[in-house]
Scaffold this motif. Structure first.
Motif, PDB file in Angstrom:
ATOM      1  N   SER A  22      25.869  16.349  32.144  1.00  0.00           N
ATOM      2  CA  SER A  22      25.741  17.398  33.161  1.00  0.00           C
ATOM      3  C   SER A  22      25.098  18.675  32.631  1.00  0.00           C
ATOM      4  CB  SER A  22      27.127  17.734  33.729  1.00  0.00           C
ATOM      5  OG  SER A  22      27.987  18.166  32.681  1.00  0.00           O
ATOM      6  N   VAL A  23      25.083  18.874  31.309  1.00  0.00           N
ATOM      7  CA  VAL A  23      24.551  20.120  30.755  1.00  0.00           C
ATOM      8  C   VAL A  23      23.388  19.871  29.806  1.00  0.00           C
ATOM      9  CG1 VAL A  23      26.717  21.371  31.014  1.00  0.00           C
ATOM     10  CG2 VAL A  23      26.285  20.091  28.913  1.00  0.00           C
ATOM     11  N   ARG A  24      22.832  18.679  29.814  1.00  0.00           N
ATOM     12  CA  ARG A  24      21.721  18.391  28.906  1.00  0.00           C
ATOM     13  C   ARG A  24      20.385  18.887  29.440  1.00  0.00           C
ATOM     14  NH1 ARG A  24      22.539  12.264  26.444  1.00  0.00           N
ATOM     15  NH2 ARG A  24      24.385  12.748  25.176  1.00  0.00           N
ATOM     16  N   THR A  25      20.274  19.009  30.721  1.00  0.00           N
ATOM     17  CA  THR A  25      19.001  19.406  31.312  1.00  0.00           C
ATOM     18  C   THR A  25      18.862  20.933  31.334  1.00  0.00           C
ATOM     19  OG1 THR A  25      19.978  19.380  33.521  1.00  0.00           O
ATOM     20  CG2 THR A  25      18.916  17.365  32.743  1.00  0.00           C
ATOM     21  N   GLY A  26      17.617  21.380  31.458  1.00  0.00           N
ATOM     22  CA  GLY A  26      17.367  22.819  31.584  1.00  0.00           C
ATOM     23  C   GLY A  26      17.159  23.526  30.262  1.00  0.00           C
ATOM     24  N   TRP A  27      17.259  22.813  29.145  1.00  0.00           N
ATOM     25  CA  TRP A  27      17.042  23.440  27.839  1.00  0.00           C
ATOM     26  C   TRP A  27      15.550  23.503  27.555  1.00  0.00           C
ATOM     27  CZ3 TRP A  27      20.827  25.541  24.739  1.00  0.00           C
ATOM     28  CH2 TRP A  27      22.145  25.271  25.101  1.00  0.00           C
ATOM     29  N   ILE A  28      15.119  24.645  27.033  1.00  0.00           N
ATOM     30  CA  ILE A  28      13.716  24.817  26.657  1.00  0.00           C
ATOM     31  C   ILE A  28      13.614  24.605  25.159  1.00  0.00           C
ATOM     32  CG2 ILE A  28      11.743  26.398  26.677  1.00  0.00           C
ATOM     33  CD1 ILE A  28      13.164  27.923  28.927  1.00  0.00           C
ATOM     34  N   SER A  29      12.959  23.548  24.736  1.00  0.00           N
ATOM     35  CA  SER A  29      12.885  23.235  23.312  1.00  0.00           C
ATOM     36  C   SER A  29      11.775  24.032  22.640  1.00  0.00           C
ATOM     37  CB  SER A  29      12.641  21.734  23.113  1.00  0.00           C
ATOM     38  OG  SER A  29      11.414  21.357  23.703  1.00  0.00           O
ATOM     39  N   GLY A  30      11.930  24.227  21.328  1.00  0.00           N
ATOM     40  CA  GLY A  30      10.938  24.994  20.582  1.00  0.00           C
ATOM     41  C   GLY A  30      10.926  26.464  20.939  1.00  0.00           C
ATOM     42  N   PHE A  31      12.009  26.941  21.461  1.00  0.00           N
ATOM     43  CA  PHE A  31      12.082  28.340  21.878  1.00  0.00           C
ATOM     44  C   PHE A  31      12.133  29.247  20.645  1.00  0.00           C
ATOM     45  CE2 PHE A  31      12.687  30.804  25.690  1.00  0.00           C
ATOM     46  CZ  PHE A  31      13.174  32.015  25.239  1.00  0.00           C
ATOM     47  N   GLN A  32      11.264  30.256  20.616  1.00  0.00           N
ATOM     48  CA  GLN A  32      11.189  31.120  19.444  1.00  0.00           C
ATOM     49  C   GLN A  32      12.316  32.138  19.417  1.00  0.00           C
ATOM     50  OE1 GLN A  32       7.389  33.037  19.328  1.00  0.00           O
ATOM     51  NE2 GLN A  32       6.452  31.384  18.162  1.00  0.00           N
ATOM     52  N   ILE A  33      12.910  32.277  18.243  1.00  0.00           N
ATOM     53  CA  ILE A  33      13.749  33.446  18.017  1.00  0.00           C
ATOM     54  C   ILE A  33      12.876  34.483  17.317  1.00  0.00           C
ATOM     55  CG2 ILE A  33      15.838  32.066  17.878  1.00  0.00           C
ATOM     56  CD1 ILE A  33      15.801  32.538  14.855  1.00  0.00           C
ATOM     57  N   GLN A  34      13.433  35.666  17.108  1.00  0.00           N
ATOM     58  CA  GLN A  34      12.721  36.843  16.602  1.00  0.00           C
ATOM     59  C   GLN A  34      11.772  37.422  17.642  1.00  0.00           C
ATOM     60  OE1 GLN A  34      11.664  34.927  12.645  1.00  0.00           O
ATOM     61  NE2 GLN A  34      11.923  37.078  12.121  1.00  0.00           N
ATOM     62  N   THR A  35      11.821  36.896  18.830  1.00  0.00           N
ATOM     63  CA  THR A  35      11.068  37.453  19.950  1.00  0.00           C
ATOM     64  C   THR A  35      11.987  37.440  21.165  1.00  0.00           C
ATOM     65  OG1 THR A  35       9.010  36.534  19.071  1.00  0.00           O
ATOM     66  CG2 THR A  35       9.010  37.251  21.368  1.00  0.00           C
ATOM     67  N   GLY A  36      12.097  38.603  21.852  1.00  0.00           N
ATOM     68  CA  GLY A  36      12.948  38.672  23.027  1.00  0.00           C
ATOM     69  C   GLY A  36      12.585  37.599  24.038  1.00  0.00           C
ATOM     70  N   TRP A  37      13.586  37.057  24.727  1.00  0.00           N
ATOM     71  CA  TRP A  37      13.301  35.941  25.633  1.00  0.00           C
ATOM     72  C   TRP A  37      12.365  36.346  26.787  1.00  0.00           C
ATOM     73  CZ3 TRP A  37      19.089  36.471  26.511  1.00  0.00           C
ATOM     74  CH2 TRP A  37      19.383  37.215  27.645  1.00  0.00           C
ATOM     75  N   ASP A  38      12.233  37.665  27.028  1.00  0.00           N
ATOM     76  CA  ASP A  38      11.301  38.095  28.069  1.00  0.00           C
ATOM     77  C   ASP A  38       9.867  38.200  27.550  1.00  0.00           C
ATOM     78  OD1 ASP A  38      11.815  40.214  26.411  1.00  0.00           O
ATOM     79  OD2 ASP A  38      11.982  41.712  28.004  1.00  0.00           O
ATOM     80  N   LYS A  39       9.655  37.842  26.251  1.00  0.00           N
ATOM     81  CA  LYS A  39       8.313  37.884  25.669  1.00  0.00           C
ATOM     82  C   LYS A  39       7.789  36.484  25.327  1.00  0.00           C
ATOM     83  CE  LYS A  39       7.942  42.465  25.261  1.00  0.00           C
ATOM     84  NZ  LYS A  39       6.868  43.260  25.878  1.00  0.00           N
ATOM     85  N   VAL A  40       8.621  35.464  25.418  1.00  0.00           N
ATOM     86  CA  VAL A  40       8.232  34.122  24.982  1.00  0.00           C
ATOM     87  C   VAL A  40       7.414  33.441  26.077  1.00  0.00           C
ATOM     88  CG1 VAL A  40       9.073  31.868  24.235  1.00  0.00           C
ATOM     89  CG2 VAL A  40      10.256  33.955  23.514  1.00  0.00           C
ATOM     90  N   THR A  41       6.324  32.781  25.674  1.00  0.00           N
ATOM     91  CA  THR A  41       5.431  32.096  26.622  1.00  0.00           C
ATOM     92  C   THR A  41       5.488  30.588  26.438  1.00  0.00           C
ATOM     93  OG1 THR A  41       3.578  32.315  25.073  1.00  0.00           O
ATOM     94  CG2 THR A  41       3.862  34.059  26.707  1.00  0.00           C
ATOM     95  N   ASP A  42       5.133  29.879  27.474  1.00  0.00           N
ATOM     96  CA  ASP A  42       5.110  28.410  27.387  1.00  0.00           C
ATOM     97  C   ASP A  42       3.750  27.942  26.843  1.00  0.00           C
ATOM     98  OD1 ASP A  42       3.301  28.720  29.446  1.00  0.00           O
ATOM     99  OD2 ASP A  42       4.702  28.111  31.015  1.00  0.00           O
ATOM    100  N   GLY A  43       3.506  26.640  26.906  1.00  0.00           N
ATOM    101  CA  GLY A  43       2.269  26.098  26.371  1.00  0.00           C
ATOM    102  C   GLY A  43       1.031  26.592  27.077  1.00  0.00           C
ATOM    103  N   ASP A  44       1.161  27.026  28.320  1.00  0.00           N
ATOM    104  CA  ASP A  44       0.015  27.528  29.081  1.00  0.00           C
ATOM    105  C   ASP A  44      -0.150  29.044  28.930  1.00  0.00           C
ATOM    106  OD1 ASP A  44      -0.488  24.975  30.065  1.00  0.00           O
ATOM    107  OD2 ASP A  44       0.942  25.257  31.727  1.00  0.00           O
ATOM    108  N   GLY A  45       0.691  29.650  28.090  1.00  0.00           N
ATOM    109  CA  GLY A  45       0.595  31.089  27.892  1.00  0.00           C
ATOM    110  C   GLY A  45       1.291  31.903  28.942  1.00  0.00           C
TER     111      GLY A  45
END
Length: 684
Positions: free
Chosen positions: A92-115
């Motif tokens: 029930s909680v496995r979905t919705g995770w974003i893999s390869g998410f960068q730390i050392q950068t605020g989550w409001d600054k992280v971009t996906d593969g398309d930028g």
């Protein structure tokens, strides 16, 4: 100029090179004693993979384990267990995770593969997820790591600056938190005092929770109330031995304490320097106050403050207030150090001081951490404008001694401050993630310290030169007159004072000069004058001048005492005794050289007499002329003292004499009574 070049090559250039290298390799830990958990890559090598899940975790309702902790107010409280923290995630909680998410950068600054930004609006995120998020990663620690890297099974987890609260779980168990406790319920909104964006987290990994040669799950629950680099956004993140992390934490505290103590000592030293050498200026006072505020600012940035205050909001307020004070004191220091006298700069400085006071009040009255951070962020750009103005002021004061040294330090200060602004903004093109405020002020402090040291060296040279000048002048003037000359307190004019005047003449010297070579005559005269001058100075007289083989001295100026006449007569008696010794010293027959001495006491004009370009510090008047007449009518080997001097010295109580006479002196209508003194009795 030579000093500035040496300073640049010795101190500034290596510092800039070191800083430049630290910017490029800020994410590289040059040690084999840690396991780096940062997600960025270095030299093409991937360091670590993380996953991120927005929102808070549901609680595990069916849990048989009993995890309790003791709260002083509430007693024993059971820990909340969260699904996202479990080693194995349920379906029930496995979905919705974003893999390869960068730390050392605020989550409001992280971009996906398309930028594209994952979460472009923090406020939408806050409304939907209440400001919560979870980070997860798997960490495999091998037996080789334990043996060769950590050399211990007692491990510690270091999480750098997390904005703005966190709770950490290792293999499903809570091992520590800052702001979030193990019983903080889901989606609870924390107060600003529970937000600690600058605190460095060290969490010890319990020995029984550590798995060797198989994956360990690290889960971090984060909470961000405001859009201030939310999440794991700054600094270093790693696992090390507990001993290593303890040393690292100790070293961080030591650096802060060192800066605090050093800046306070520098502040006290500059105050001492101000009162000792620079009483006419107040530039050093402003730098001293700036140093003290820097010490306070460093304290409020350090981890030490968290053991003193528990309110993160007020810690931030006090940090910003001290920083505002620091900037404005430094601005005032440079304006005064550069000796800028322009009216518009003085007026601008007043407005800037007013702005500093207003800024401090606004910071203290800030309603929340967001307003405080945003206000201070934009105020930082105001400091950049101040920096530009100060560069202009430094240019105006470029001819001031040591200004080049201070300018280099100020330039380094501005550049390192820009680093902190860029770190706060998290611009992708700027590689640093580390604040360097302490080093910024240290660079400026070192430059000012070097300028102070240089000024001290120059002052020491000046003192030595002044000492040599005094020694040279002492050959021509009495000590009192010499001090007046050195102090540059000389001006034309005089004043009436009661003066004791002594005239002496060497009897027999003219005959001696006729019979001996000039070199012998000059040598003997110098020997006589040196001995008699030392005696005159011993009695605190002003040696006025040498007139051929005669000496003129006086008492009562520049310093006047009640014993001036007494000292003049005592000196005259001792001069007669000294003349006997001089004859023996020169190998001459007794009585070859004898002294005629006259002493008078009365009102005379004393001061600088002559012209602006050539003046003498001397005495003139009838009392002086009378002393000269007494000497010319005196008896060789005797001391002729006027009645006025005799009575002023204490009369028969202290002065013994062998005879008195009534002398008709030139310029006197009445005879002058003269005492031929033989002995002076000691006074209390």
């Amino acid at each position: 100029m030579v000093f500035s070049k040496r300073l640049f090559s010795t101190f500034v250039l290596p510092f800039i090179l070191l800083f430049s290298f630290s910017q490029v390799s800020a994410q590289v830990l040059l040690t084999n004693q840690i396991l780096d958990l940062r997600s960025e890559s270095s030299f093409g090598k991937e360091i670590h993979k993380w996953s991120f899940k927005p929102g808070d975790s549901p609680r595990v309702t069916e849990n048989t384990e009993d995890d309790f902790y003791l709260d002083e107010d509430e007693g024993e409280i059971k820990a909340h267990v969260f699904s996202y923290a479990q080693p194995n995630l349920d379906e029930s909680v496995r979905t919705g995770w974003i893999s390869g998410f960068q730390i050392q950068t605020g989550w409001d600054k992280v971009t996906d593969g398309d930028g594209e930004l994952y979460f472009p609006s923090f406020f939408d995120y806050m409304e939907k997820y209440k400001g919560y998020g979870w980070y997860r990663t798997e960490i495999t620690i091998t037996s080789s790591d334990i043996q060769n890297k950590f050399k211990s099974r007692n491990l510690s987890l270091r999480l750098g600056q997390i904005s703005q609260a966190d709770a950490v779980y290792w293999n499903g168990k809570y091992i520590g938190g800052t702001g979030l406790l193990l019983d903080t319920d889901t989606n609870v909104q924390l107060e600003d005092k529970s937000l600690y964006s600058d605190k460095i987290r060290f969490y010890r990994i319990p020995f029984h929770l550590l798995k060797i040669d198989e994956p360990n799950v690290l889960a971090v629950r984060v909470y961000a109330k405001y859009p201030l680099s939310p999440g794991l956004s700054h600094d270093k993140f790693y696992i090390s031995s507990y001993k290593y992390s303890e040393r690292a934490e100790y070293w961080n505290d030591f650096k802060k304490i060192f800066v605090i103590v050093l800046t306070i000592l520098l502040g006290c030293f500059y105050l001492y320097w101000q009162f000792l050498f620079r009483n006419e200026e107040n530039a050093t006072i402003y730098f001293s106050l700036g140093s003290i505020f820097m010490a306070l600012n460093t304290l409020f940035q350090s981890q030490i403050i968290y053991s003193i205050l528990s309110d993160g909001f007020w810690i931030k307020k006090l940090e910003y207030v001290t920083w505002v004070g620091l900037v404005h004191f430094l601005f005032n220091f440079i304006v005064r150090f550069a000796h800028v006298r322009s009216g518009w700069i003085k007026l601008t400085n007043r407005y800037i001081d007013g702005a500093g006071i207003v800024s401090a009040i606004v910071v203290l009255l800030s309603p929340n951490l967001l307003f405080l951070s945003k206000y201070f962020f934009y105020w930082s750009f105001f400091t950049i404008l101040l920096g530009g103005a100060l560069f202009y002021i430094l240019f105006l004061g470029r001819k001031i001694p040591s200004m080049g040294t201070v300018s280099f330090g100020f330039f380094a200060f501005i550049m390192l401050m820009l680093n902190d602004i860029f770190v706060e903004m998290q611009w992708e093109w700027f590689p640093s993630h580390t604040y360097v405020k302490d080093y910024a002020f240290a660079a400026f402090t070192i430059s000012v310290a070097l300028s102070i040291v240089k000024n001290m060296i120059d002052s020491r040279k000046m003192v030595e030169k002044q000492k040599e000048e005094k020694e040279r002048l002492s050959r021509y003037f009495s000590p009192a007159v010499m001090e007046t000359i050195v102090a540059d307190n000389i001006k034309l004019g005089g004043e009436e004072k009661d003066i004791a005047t002594l005239f002496s003449d060497i009897v027999g010297f003219t005959t001696f000069a006729e019979k001996n070579p000039p070199g012998v005559v000059l040598s003997h005269l110098n020997t006589i004058f040196e001995s008699l001058s030392d005696l005159i100075f011993h009695y605190s007289a002003t040696l006025d001048k040498f007139i051929g083989d005669a000496i003129m001295a006086f008492w009562g100026a520049p310093k006047q005492t009640d014993l001036d006449a007494y000292h003049a007569i005592a000196c005259a008696v001792d001069m007669q005794k000294k003349m006997v010794e001089i004859n023996e010293q020169l190998g001459l027959e007794p009585g070859t050289f004898r002294l005629r001495i006259g002493v008078n006491f009365g009102e005379a004009i004393v001061g600088n007499i002559g012209s602006v370009k050539r003046m003498d510090y001397t005495v003139i008047g009838d009392a002086v002329n009378t002393a000269a007449r007494l000497e010319s009518h005196g008896i060789p080997g005797k001391v002729a003292v006027s009645e006025a001097a005799f009575l002023a010295a204490g009369g028969e109580k202290y002065i013994e004499y062998e005879d008195t006479k009534e002398l008709n002196l030139k310029g006197k209508s009445e005879p002058v009574k003269v005492y031929f003194v033989t002995k002076v009795l000691p006074r209390d």
